[in-house]
Motif scaffolding. Structure first.
Motif, PDB file in Angstrom:
ATOM      1  N   GLU A  79       0.844  -1.184   0.000  1.00 24.73           N
ATOM      2  CA  GLU A  79       0.000   0.000   0.000  1.00 24.73           C
ATOM      3  C   GLU A  79       0.883   1.238   0.000  1.00 24.73           C
ATOM      4  N   THR A  80       0.343   2.331  -0.499  1.00 22.47           N
ATOM      5  CA  THR A  80       1.126   3.565  -0.498  1.00 22.47           C
ATOM      6  C   THR A  80       1.290   4.078   0.933  1.00 22.47           C
ATOM      7  N   ALA A  81       2.397   4.784   1.166  1.00 17.40           N
ATOM      8  CA  ALA A  81       2.769   5.182   2.531  1.00 17.40           C
ATOM      9  C   ALA A  81       1.788   6.179   3.139  1.00 17.40           C
ATOM     10  N   ASP A  82       0.980   6.846   2.323  1.00 17.50           N
ATOM     11  CA  ASP A  82      -0.014   7.765   2.876  1.00 17.50           C
ATOM     12  C   ASP A  82      -1.244   7.028   3.386  1.00 17.50           C
ATOM     13  N   ARG A  83      -1.363   5.723   3.082  1.00 16.65           N
ATOM     14  CA  ARG A  83      -2.530   4.950   3.490  1.00 16.65           C
ATOM     15  C   ARG A  83      -2.187   3.742   4.352  1.00 16.65           C
ATOM     16  N   ALA A  84      -0.961   3.274   4.272  1.00 17.81           N
ATOM     17  CA  ALA A  84      -0.584   2.063   4.996  1.00 17.81           C
ATOM     18  C   ALA A  84      -0.277   2.368   6.457  1.00 17.81           C
ATOM     19  N   PRO A  85      -0.638   1.479   7.368  1.00 21.34           N
ATOM     20  CA  PRO A  85      -0.248   1.654   8.769  1.00 21.34           C
ATOM     21  C   PRO A  85       1.247   1.405   8.945  1.00 21.34           C
ATOM     22  N   PRO A 142       4.655  10.417  -0.648  1.00 24.30           N
ATOM     23  CA  PRO A 142       4.147   9.201   0.003  1.00 24.30           C
ATOM     24  C   PRO A 142       3.429   8.246  -0.932  1.00 24.30           C
ATOM     25  N   THR A 143       2.781   8.760  -1.985  1.00 23.55           N
ATOM     26  CA  THR A 143       2.054   7.885  -2.897  1.00 23.55           C
ATOM     27  C   THR A 143       2.973   7.072  -3.802  1.00 23.55           C
ATOM     28  N   ASN A 144       4.266   7.376  -3.798  1.00 27.62           N
ATOM     29  CA  ASN A 144       5.225   6.596  -4.585  1.00 27.62           C
ATOM     30  C   ASN A 144       6.083   5.679  -3.722  1.00 27.62           C
ATOM     31  N   LEU A 145       5.732   5.570  -2.460  1.00 26.00           N
ATOM     32  CA  LEU A 145       6.408   4.650  -1.545  1.00 26.00           C
ATOM     33  C   LEU A 145       5.439   3.539  -1.195  1.00 26.00           C
ATOM     34  N   VAL A 186      12.544  16.405   0.313  1.00 24.61           N
ATOM     35  CA  VAL A 186      11.294  17.044   0.765  1.00 24.61           C
ATOM     36  C   VAL A 186      10.445  16.089   1.586  1.00 24.61           C
ATOM     37  N   LEU A 187      10.718  14.795   1.470  1.00 23.37           N
ATOM     38  CA  LEU A 187       9.996  13.807   2.268  1.00 23.37           C
ATOM     39  C   LEU A 187      10.108  14.100   3.760  1.00 23.37           C
ATOM     40  N   ALA A 188      11.165  14.786   4.153  1.00 22.25           N
ATOM     41  CA  ALA A 188      11.343  15.144   5.561  1.00 22.25           C
ATOM     42  C   ALA A 188      10.169  15.968   6.089  1.00 22.25           C
ATOM     43  N   TRP A 189       9.510  16.722   5.190  1.00 16.80           N
ATOM     44  CA  TRP A 189       8.381  17.559   5.604  1.00 16.80           C
ATOM     45  C   TRP A 189       7.038  17.010   5.148  1.00 16.80           C
ATOM     46  N   THR A 190       7.009  16.233   4.070  1.00 19.75           N
ATOM     47  CA  THR A 190       5.734  15.758   3.550  1.00 19.75           C
ATOM     48  C   THR A 190       5.263  14.457   4.188  1.00 19.75           C
ATOM     49  N   LEU A 191       6.162  13.707   4.834  1.00 20.20           N
ATOM     50  CA  LEU A 191       5.781  12.444   5.472  1.00 20.20           C
ATOM     51  C   LEU A 191       6.293  12.323   6.893  1.00 20.20           C
ATOM     52  N   LEU A 192       7.474  12.861   7.156  1.00 18.14           N
ATOM     53  CA  LEU A 192       8.142  12.641   8.432  1.00 18.14           C
ATOM     54  C   LEU A 192       7.997  13.836   9.360  1.00 18.14           C
ATOM     55  N   SER A 193       8.233  13.583  10.650  1.00 19.32           N
ATOM     56  CA  SER A 193       8.237  14.660  11.648  1.00 19.32           C
ATOM     57  C   SER A 193       8.941  14.155  12.902  1.00 19.32           C
ATOM     58  N   GLY A 194       9.372  15.091  13.743  1.00 15.90           N
ATOM     59  CA  GLY A 194       9.959  14.713  15.024  1.00 15.90           C
ATOM     60  C   GLY A 194      11.140  13.770  14.881  1.00 15.90           C
ATOM     61  N   ASP A 195      11.092  12.652  15.622  1.00 16.22           N
ATOM     62  CA  ASP A 195      12.211  11.712  15.647  1.00 16.22           C
ATOM     63  C   ASP A 195      12.488  11.100  14.275  1.00 16.22           C
ATOM     64  N   SER A 196      11.430  10.800  13.515  1.00 14.21           N
ATOM     65  CA  SER A 196      11.651  10.177  12.207  1.00 14.21           C
ATOM     66  C   SER A 196      12.333  11.152  11.249  1.00 14.21           C
ATOM     67  N   ARG A 197      11.985  12.428  11.345  1.00 17.06           N
ATOM     68  CA  ARG A 197      12.645  13.427  10.490  1.00 17.06           C
ATOM     69  C   ARG A 197      14.123  13.551  10.854  1.00 17.06           C
TER      70      ARG A 197
END
Length: 289
Positions: free
Chosen positions: A109-115, A203-206, A232-243
């Motif tokens: 599943e794409t990363a914007d939808r997958a748990p 996220p839709t391409n991961l 740019v993924l640092a801001w569009t998908l990640l935050s805090g510790d993951s960033r």
């Protein structure tokens, strides 16, 4: 945005079935079904259980077909996760004007939808992919330019557009801060040898399976140049510790991060400007407030 094929409505299951029957009769009769969540640049359909058919939605996206066919097989062996495998090339036919392709289906599943329980782990996997991509041989590879929508080039290419957005958004964002971020991006440059970039790491391409990153798809805007656009993924998908984990693992200099932040800002402002214009158009037409 390139002109679409009949507003994208010209691409449908019936067309795909006819194209397959005409050009790949050995796959005739396999069920063709739309994927649940489609993209904008291309229309994608399942072909049986193990394949997909991918058709560019406009002329500007069709250039990616030959590029992916040439370069994905060369990049794949050096990368730590799956990328698309192209099984066959389709030709323009039956009123459809662009080349197209048949690919192997990749589970996930794409990363914007997958748990994803471990976002830090996913961030590190992304960084490992990028570092491997940056080590790939660039001999004769496509230099960043129009085919990559100028991703991989200095962000100054979009300076006029970005300043238009800054002016248009004075009523809804801190444009003083945004202008500073943009100026910081313009003040730096990639002064090393060009490296491979993906160009559209959204996220839709991961693809994620069982909580882990399993594949990266859609290399249509790939090329060689400045890798800042991929951060740019640092801001569009990640935050805090993951960033922070992503930033440490990618191991890029401050200038590259400044340009990456500029790329992320430019896209966000462009999206806001488009939405704002659509809202104002709706208000004008309906008289609502």
């Amino acid at each position: 945005m390139p002109d679409s094929v009949d507003g994208r409505a010209g691409i449908d299951v019936h067309l795909v079935e006819r194209l397959i029957a005409a050009q790949f009769p050995h796959w005739r009769g396999l069920p063709v079904t739309p994927v649940e969540h489609d993209g904008w640049d291309n229309r994608t359909y399942r072909l049986g259980d193990e394949m997909t058919v991918r058709l560019p939605a406009a002329a500007g996206y069709a250039l990616a077909i030959a590029k992916e066919r040439r370069w994905l097989p060369r990049l794949a062996p050096a990368l730590p996760i799956q990328v698309p495998v192209i099984l066959a090339d389709g030709a323009p036919d039956l009123g459809y004007p662009f080349p197209w392709s048949v690919r192997r289906w990749i589970q996930g599943e794409t990363a914007d939808r997958a748990p994803v329980d471990d976002m830090t782990g996913l961030a590190v996997s992304m960084a490992e992919f990028l570092r491997a991509l940056h080590r790939c041989d660039t001999t004769a590879a496509p230099a960043a330019g129009a085919h990559s929508f100028h991703r991989g080039t200095p962000p100054s290419y979009y300076d006029q557009q970005t300043r238009y957005c800054l002016n248009a958004l004075t009523h809804c964002i801190d444009t003083t801060l945004a202008a500073t971020i943009w100026e910081n991006a313009l003040a730096t440059e990639w002064d090393r040898s060009p490296v491979w970039f993906h160009g559209d790491l959204v996220p839709t391409n991961l693809l994620v399976d069982d909580g882990k990153l399993t594949a990266i798809i859609d290399f249509g805007t790939c090329g060689v140049g400045d890798p800042a656009c991929d951060l740019v993924l640092a801001w569009t998908l990640l935050s805090g510790d993951s960033r922070e984990a992503f930033r440490r693992a990618v191991d890029q200099d401050e200038g590259t991060w400044a340009r990456a932040r500029g790329w992320a800002l430019r896209k966000a402002m462009l999206t806001l400007t488009d939405h704002d214009a659509a809202d104002r158009d709706h208000t004008t037409r309906t008289g609502s407030r």
